[in-house]
Design a protein around this motif. Sequence first.
Motif, PDB file in Angstrom:
ATOM      1  N   PHE A   1       1.039   0.223  -0.459  1.00 11.87           N
ATOM      2  CA  PHE A   1       0.715  -1.136  -0.876  1.00 11.87           C
ATOM      3  C   PHE A   1      -0.107  -1.037  -2.156  1.00 11.87           C
ATOM      4  N   PHE A   2       0.148  -1.936  -3.106  1.00  9.08           N
ATOM      5  CA  PHE A   2      -0.540  -1.866  -4.393  1.00  9.08           C
ATOM      6  C   PHE A   2      -1.614  -2.942  -4.479  1.00  9.08           C
ATOM      7  N   GLY A   3      -2.776  -2.527  -4.985  1.00  9.03           N
ATOM      8  CA  GLY A   3      -3.907  -3.425  -5.144  1.00  9.03           C
ATOM      9  C   GLY A   3      -4.035  -3.931  -6.569  1.00  9.03           C
ATOM     10  N   PRO A   4      -5.066  -4.719  -6.823  1.00  4.95           N
ATOM     11  CA  PRO A   4      -5.277  -5.314  -8.152  1.00  4.95           C
ATOM     12  C   PRO A   4      -5.384  -4.292  -9.284  1.00  4.95           C
ATOM     13  N   ALA A   5      -5.976  -3.133  -9.048  1.00  3.75           N
ATOM     14  CA  ALA A   5      -6.132  -2.127 -10.102  1.00  3.75           C
ATOM     15  C   ALA A   5      -4.787  -1.543 -10.525  1.00  3.75           C
ATOM     16  N   ALA A   6      -3.794  -1.599  -9.669  1.00  6.06           N
ATOM     17  CA  ALA A   6      -2.464  -1.100 -10.023  1.00  6.06           C
ATOM     18  C   ALA A   6      -1.847  -1.971 -11.119  1.00  6.06           C
ATOM     19  N   GLU A   7      -2.114  -3.267 -11.081  1.00  6.32           N
ATOM     20  CA  GLU A   7      -1.595  -4.165 -12.109  1.00  6.32           C
ATOM     21  C   GLU A   7      -2.157  -3.813 -13.476  1.00  6.32           C
ATOM     22  N   ILE A   8      -3.421  -3.472 -13.560  1.00  3.37           N
ATOM     23  CA  ILE A   8      -4.055  -3.101 -14.823  1.00  3.37           C
ATOM     24  C   ILE A   8      -3.434  -1.811 -15.350  1.00  3.37           C
ATOM     25  N   LEU A   9      -3.153  -0.863 -14.467  1.00  2.00           N
ATOM     26  CA  LEU A   9      -2.522   0.385 -14.882  1.00  2.00           C
ATOM     27  C   LEU A   9      -1.131   0.119 -15.454  1.00  2.00           C
ATOM     28  N   ARG A  10      -0.388  -0.766 -14.823  1.00  2.19           N
ATOM     29  CA  ARG A  10       0.963  -1.093 -15.292  1.00  2.19           C
ATOM     30  C   ARG A  10       0.924  -1.779 -16.650  1.00  2.19           C
TER      31      ARG A  10
ATOM     32  N   TRP B   1     -18.132   2.681  -4.602  1.00  6.59           N
ATOM     33  CA  TRP B   1     -17.351   1.544  -4.127  1.00  6.59           C
ATOM     34  C   TRP B   1     -16.819   1.741  -2.712  1.00  6.59           C
ATOM     35  N   THR B   2     -16.422   2.948  -2.370  1.00  3.69           N
ATOM     36  CA  THR B   2     -15.937   3.157  -0.994  1.00  3.69           C
ATOM     37  C   THR B   2     -17.075   2.995   0.008  1.00  3.69           C
ATOM     38  N   ALA B   3     -18.285   3.409  -0.360  1.00  6.44           N
ATOM     39  CA  ALA B   3     -19.439   3.208   0.529  1.00  6.44           C
ATOM     40  C   ALA B   3     -19.734   1.718   0.701  1.00  6.44           C
ATOM     41  N   LEU B   4     -19.620   0.971  -0.385  1.00  4.97           N
ATOM     42  CA  LEU B   4     -19.837  -0.478  -0.311  1.00  4.97           C
ATOM     43  C   LEU B   4     -18.789  -1.137   0.587  1.00  4.97           C
TER      44      LEU B   4
ATOM     45  N   VAL C   1      -6.752   5.528   0.268  1.00  4.51           N
ATOM     46  CA  VAL C   1      -7.065   4.447  -0.659  1.00  4.51           C
ATOM     47  C   VAL C   1      -7.295   5.034  -2.052  1.00  4.51           C
ATOM     48  N   GLY C   2      -6.540   4.532  -3.030  1.00  8.36           N
ATOM     49  CA  GLY C   2      -6.716   4.932  -4.423  1.00  8.36           C
ATOM     50  C   GLY C   2      -7.671   3.985  -5.113  1.00  8.36           C
ATOM     51  N   VAL C   3      -8.544   4.523  -5.965  1.00  7.75           N
ATOM     52  CA  VAL C   3      -9.562   3.731  -6.648  1.00  7.75           C
ATOM     53  C   VAL C   3      -9.425   3.945  -8.154  1.00  7.75           C
ATOM     54  N   ARG C   4      -9.549   2.867  -8.920  1.00  5.66           N
ATOM     55  CA  ARG C   4      -9.526   2.940 -10.388  1.00  5.66           C
ATOM     56  C   ARG C   4     -10.633   2.060 -10.952  1.00  5.66           C
TER      57      ARG C   4
ATOM     58  N   LEU D   1      -9.136  -4.644   1.742  1.00  3.90           N
ATOM     59  CA  LEU D   1      -9.145  -3.727   0.605  1.00  3.90           C
ATOM     60  C   LEU D   1      -8.163  -4.144  -0.486  1.00  3.90           C
ATOM     61  N   LEU D   2      -7.042  -4.732  -0.111  1.00  3.13           N
ATOM     62  CA  LEU D   2      -6.064  -5.161  -1.119  1.00  3.13           C
ATOM     63  C   LEU D   2      -6.578  -6.323  -1.966  1.00  3.13           C
ATOM     64  N   GLU D   3      -7.683  -6.915  -1.576  1.00  3.17           N
ATOM     65  CA  GLU D   3      -8.313  -7.971  -2.367  1.00  3.17           C
ATOM     66  C   GLU D   3      -9.388  -7.427  -3.302  1.00  3.17           C
ATOM     67  N   GLN D   4      -9.715  -6.147  -3.187  1.00  3.18           N
ATOM     68  CA  GLN D   4     -10.796  -5.559  -3.981  1.00  3.18           C
ATOM     69  C   GLN D   4     -10.281  -5.125  -5.349  1.00  3.18           C
ATOM     70  N   GLN D   5     -11.002  -5.502  -6.370  1.00  3.15           N
ATOM     71  CA  GLN D   5     -10.600  -5.307  -7.761  1.00  3.15           C
ATOM     72  C   GLN D   5     -10.317  -3.859  -8.135  1.00  3.15           C
ATOM     73  N   TYR D   6     -11.005  -2.885  -7.511  1.00  5.10           N
ATOM     74  CA  TYR D   6     -10.862  -1.487  -7.920  1.00  5.10           C
ATOM     75  C   TYR D   6      -9.878  -0.683  -7.070  1.00  5.10           C
ATOM     76  N   VAL D   7      -9.187  -1.333  -6.152  1.00  2.00           N
ATOM     77  CA  VAL D   7      -8.197  -0.640  -5.324  1.00  2.00           C
ATOM     78  C   VAL D   7      -6.867  -0.609  -6.065  1.00  2.00           C
ATOM     79  N   SER D   8      -6.335   0.604  -6.267  1.00  4.88           N
ATOM     80  CA  SER D   8      -5.052   0.713  -6.959  1.00  4.88           C
ATOM     81  C   SER D   8      -3.888   0.784  -5.976  1.00  4.88           C
ATOM     82  N   GLU D   9      -4.068   1.540  -4.895  1.00  5.38           N
ATOM     83  CA  GLU D   9      -3.007   1.597  -3.878  1.00  5.38           C
ATOM     84  C   GLU D   9      -3.601   2.010  -2.536  1.00  5.38           C
ATOM     85  N   ILE D  10      -2.855   1.654  -1.493  1.00  6.05           N
ATOM     86  CA  ILE D  10      -3.220   2.016  -0.124  1.00  6.05           C
ATOM     87  C   ILE D  10      -1.964   2.588   0.521  1.00  6.05           C
TER      88      ILE D  10
END
Length: 156
Positions: free
Chosen positions: A143-152, A85-88, A65-68, A127-136
């Motif tokens: 799979f790309f998460g919401p944080a990947a969109e911000i990076l793009r 965040w990963t602990a949460l 899991v990538g985090v941003r 996890l794909l619904e979590q704001q700080y996940v960039s990829e899994i």
Amino acid sequence: MSYTDADLERLYEEWEQNDDELSEEEDSPAQKRPKKYLDSLRAEAKNPEDLLSMTKKGQTLMMFVGVRDTSQPKRTDIRSFTEKWTALWQSQLYNNHIDVQVFVIDDNRAIFMFKDGSQAFQAKKFLLEQQYVSEITLEGQQFFGPAAEILRKDDL
């Protein structure tokens, strides 16, 4: 109270008769299971991911899991942020009866390890619904998460 050998033997036989654990077919790795067992799983599966989830039941599975930090997307030295965040997420998954161990392996990357691999697919959806996940990365698929969109957006 002490048990004799005969008492222990009877107890063991009763336990074996009432054992609700997985059958030998279900307990063996997917590639060693009889074809008829895999065919029955295919019939039950609603989609390919569902089938993959069924075949991973009872097997250890790891997910990366990538985090941003979306407030500072270019920053990569965010280990404390990642740990927080990963602990949460781990506790939220645990509260949903998903047993997972989390290991932070880089400033913005963690491994989620599942003793029952079928649970990884439920965790992926969460996890794909979590704001700080960039990829899994799970089973070789990314799979790309919401944080990947911000990076793009920042790259444009």
